[in-house]
Design an enzyme around this catalytic site. Sequence first.
Site, PDB file in Angstrom:
ATOM      1  N   LYS A   8      36.669  44.526  43.366  1.00  0.00           N
ATOM      2  CA  LYS A   8      35.714  44.456  44.123  1.00  0.00           C
ATOM      3  C   LYS A   8      35.551  45.716  45.158  1.00  0.00           C
ATOM      4  O   LYS A   8      36.357  46.472  45.354  1.00  0.00           O
ATOM      5  CB  LYS A   8      35.895  43.231  45.222  1.00  0.00           C
ATOM      6  CG  LYS A   8      35.998  42.053  44.480  1.00  0.00           C
ATOM      7  CD  LYS A   8      36.141  40.716  45.667  1.00  0.00           C
ATOM      8  CE  LYS A   8      36.833  39.433  44.765  1.00  0.00           C
ATOM      9  NZ  LYS A   8      38.100  39.383  44.636  1.00  0.00           N
ATOM     10  N   ASP A 103      42.548  42.422  41.415  1.00  0.00           N
ATOM     11  CA  ASP A 103      43.162  41.562  42.338  1.00  0.00           C
ATOM     12  C   ASP A 103      44.396  41.046  41.552  1.00  0.00           C
ATOM     13  O   ASP A 103      44.923  41.283  40.518  1.00  0.00           O
ATOM     14  CB  ASP A 103      42.534  40.313  42.345  1.00  0.00           C
ATOM     15  CG  ASP A 103      41.297  40.365  43.525  1.00  0.00           C
ATOM     16  OD1 ASP A 103      41.491  41.620  44.058  1.00  0.00           O
ATOM     17  OD2 ASP A 103      40.390  39.584  43.557  1.00  0.00           O
ATOM     18  N   ASP A 105      46.420  38.791  40.166  1.00  0.00           N
ATOM     19  CA  ASP A 105      46.613  37.477  39.530  1.00  0.00           C
ATOM     20  C   ASP A 105      46.223  37.610  38.177  1.00  0.00           C
ATOM     21  O   ASP A 105      45.831  38.574  37.532  1.00  0.00           O
ATOM     22  CB  ASP A 105      45.658  36.437  40.396  1.00  0.00           C
ATOM     23  CG  ASP A 105      44.215  36.759  40.353  1.00  0.00           C
ATOM     24  OD1 ASP A 105      43.829  37.664  39.496  1.00  0.00           O
ATOM     25  OD2 ASP A 105      43.686  36.138  41.176  1.00  0.00           O
ATOM     26  N   ARG A 332      43.849  34.394  46.984  1.00  0.00           N
ATOM     27  CA  ARG A 332      43.746  33.605  45.997  1.00  0.00           C
ATOM     28  C   ARG A 332      45.251  33.501  45.262  1.00  0.00           C
ATOM     29  O   ARG A 332      45.616  33.708  44.106  1.00  0.00           O
ATOM     30  CB  ARG A 332      42.720  34.085  44.780  1.00  0.00           C
ATOM     31  CG  ARG A 332      41.334  33.899  45.381  1.00  0.00           C
ATOM     32  CD  ARG A 332      40.537  34.571  44.635  1.00  0.00           C
ATOM     33  NE  ARG A 332      39.137  34.652  45.077  1.00  0.00           N
ATOM     34  CZ  ARG A 332      38.133  34.044  44.622  1.00  0.00           C
ATOM     35  NH1 ARG A 332      38.458  33.037  43.474  1.00  0.00           N
ATOM     36  NH2 ARG A 332      36.904  33.869  44.824  1.00  0.00           N
TER      37      ARG A 332
END
Length: 645
Positions: A8, A103, A105, A332
Site C-alpha cells: 500500500k 504485508d 501474511d 491483520r
Amino acid sequence: MRLFIAEKPSLGRAIADVLPKPHSRGDGFIRCGNGDVVSWCIGHLLEQAEPEAYNPVFKQWRLEHLPIIPDQWQLKPKSKTRKQLTALRKLVKEATSIVHAGDPDREGQLLVDQVIDFLGVKGAKRESVQRCLINDLNPAAVKRSLDTLRSNKEFIPLATSALARSRADWLYGINMTRAYTLQGRKVGYEGLLSVGRVQTPILGMVVERDRAIEEFVSKPFYEVLAHLTTLTGEPSAFTAKWLPSEACEPYMDEDGRVLSKKLAQNVIARITGENGVVEKVDKKAKAQAAPLPYNLSSLQIDAAKRFAFAAQKVLDICQNLYEKHKLITYPRSDSRYLPADHWHQANDVLQAISANVAELVQPVSDANSKLKSKAWNDAKVDAHHAIIPTAKKVSFSSLTSEEQKVYSLIARQYVCQFYPKWEYSDTVIHLKIAGGQFVSKARLTHKQGWKVLFERKGSEPNPKDDDEFPSLALPDLHVGQSVACRQGELLEKQTQPPKYFTDASLLAAMTGIARYVTDPDIKKILKDTDGLGTEATRAGIIELLFKRNFLVRKGKQIHSTPAARGLVAALPSSATTPDMTAQWELALNAISKREAQYTTFMQPLVTSLQTLIAESQRNLPIGLKGVAAKPTAFKRRRKAKAKSV
C-alpha cells in the site's frame, strides 16, 4: 537501482522515510537519494479473470456450462489501478534488484508475487528478490526490517498456499453460486444466491442457531442446596449442591438436570436437620499467567463485547491506528506472540502507552519491565506477530473516541505482560448427607497479579466463567468431619434456549470452529487450527452476508433472513457446515509449511465439482418461493436486460 514494492502507499511512504534523502516524488513512486526507488500496489492490482474471459459463452449463466474449470488460469489488471501497474512495469524494467514489501501474511505474499510474475520478472532478477517483513510503520522499526531482509524464496510455500486458496475459492464460488442462483430463478427468486466455502458455513451456523431458538421448548428443572454449618460453633456457614446419583437418571434429562420436583422435594425432606460428613477435601493452589497480546480476532471479540463494535469496524479502526497514526503494529495478524528481541523495546513501548493514555499511567508505573511473559516466543512467530502498541507518542485527543477505545484495549493487554501471575486456590469439598452426595466449591484469590488491571467489571478479556467457583471462603474442613444441615433449599429453574449470535460470539465461533464440526476426527485435528477464514477476511465475510440480505442485525443480535434459510435448506450439508472449509484451511496451512502440495489440494476439488453441480439440480429450493430478493446490482442488471429484449 533497487526497487521496493510495498502493498500500500502508506507502507511505501514509511519505507522511503528511512532511506537516504533527498527524495523526489514521481507518479506512483518515490526516488531516494541513494538511487533506491519505493513504489507500491494499491491493494490488489490484479484479479482473477471472470468466466467469460475463458470463453465468451460463459457470460450467460447456463447450467450446461457448469462446472467451469479453467485450463490455464488468467489474471487481469483491475481497471481502477491500471495506472499504478503501468508505473510498476516501467520501474521493474529499470531495477537491478527487487525487494518484496507486501504485508506480512499469506495474501500479502501472493499479492506482490503475482505482480512480479505478471510483469515478467525472470532469471537472476527473479531469483534474487528479497523479502521485507514490516509489522510497525514507525521509522526505527521499519529500519530494523530493512536491515534484516530475507530471500523471497523462503516464502514460496506461503504464496502457493494463498494461490491455492484463491483458485479453489473461485472454482467453488463461481460454480456453486451459478448453480443455485439458476435453481432459485425456477421458483421465482430473483436475487443472487452466493455460495462460498467460508460465507455459507457461517450462514449455516446462524440459521441453525435461529431454528434451535425458535423450536426450543423450555422445561422446568430442579436443584437442591444444603445450607450447612460445622459443629464447632464458630461462624462457619456454607452451602453445598446436591449431585444426583445414577438411581435418579430416569428423572433427569440428557444434560443431567433433574426434571422431577417431587424427587427434589424428597431430598430436601431427608437432609433438613440431619448431619453430614466430609468425604473428600481437594484444595489446589493455582496460578494463571496474563492473557496473551491480541491477534485480530481476539481483539474484535473483546471490542464487540465491550463496545458493541462490529468486526469490520474494529478492523477499520485498527487500519487507521496502524497506517495513519502509526500507534499499533500490523493489525491483520493471526499471531498472539512476539519476537524475543522485541522484549528489549518494552520500556519505550510502555513509556509511550503512559504518555498516550491517562488511565494507564499508574498501571505502567506499577509494571515490572524486567518480567518476560510467555508472549515472547520466537518459535511461535513467523511473518507477523501479535498486535501491540508502538513506541510512538501522540496527543490522545487527536484520536476519535472509537480509536481511543481500541488503542486502550491493545495497550492494556500489552501492559499486563509485565505483571505477575494471578495466584489463587480452588477448593472442592465432597460431602454425604442422608445418603446423598453434595459438593461445595470456592475460589480464593491470594495475589491479584495482572488481574488488577481489569478490576472494573466486564473489562477483563475473555474472562472464564466463575459461576462454578464462586469467590468466597469455605471453612477449613477435614475428611471425616461432621457438619449440620440446617435447611435444604429447592431451586426451581427453567432450561434456556441458545442465545442469538452477536458479532462477538459469531467471531468466536469462527475462530473456535472445532466446536461446530461434526466429524470427531476432524474436530480433534482442528483444535489447533485458526478456524473459519483468516484474520484478514473474517470481518469482510460477515459484512458481505449482511449486504447480500442473508443476515440482519436486531440490536446486538444477528438473525438470518428468509433468503438465508431458503438457501441453506437447498444446499447439501457439506456446504453449510464447517467440516469442508475447516479441512481446506488445514490443507492450506500444510502447504504453507511445506507439508503438502498444491496439486494434492486442488485435484480433489476439481473432481468433486461435477458431483456438487449434479446434486444442486436434484431438488428445487422451495424455501425461496415467495421470498422477495433485496434489490442488488445483479438483480437490476437482469431487469434492465429483460426490458431491452
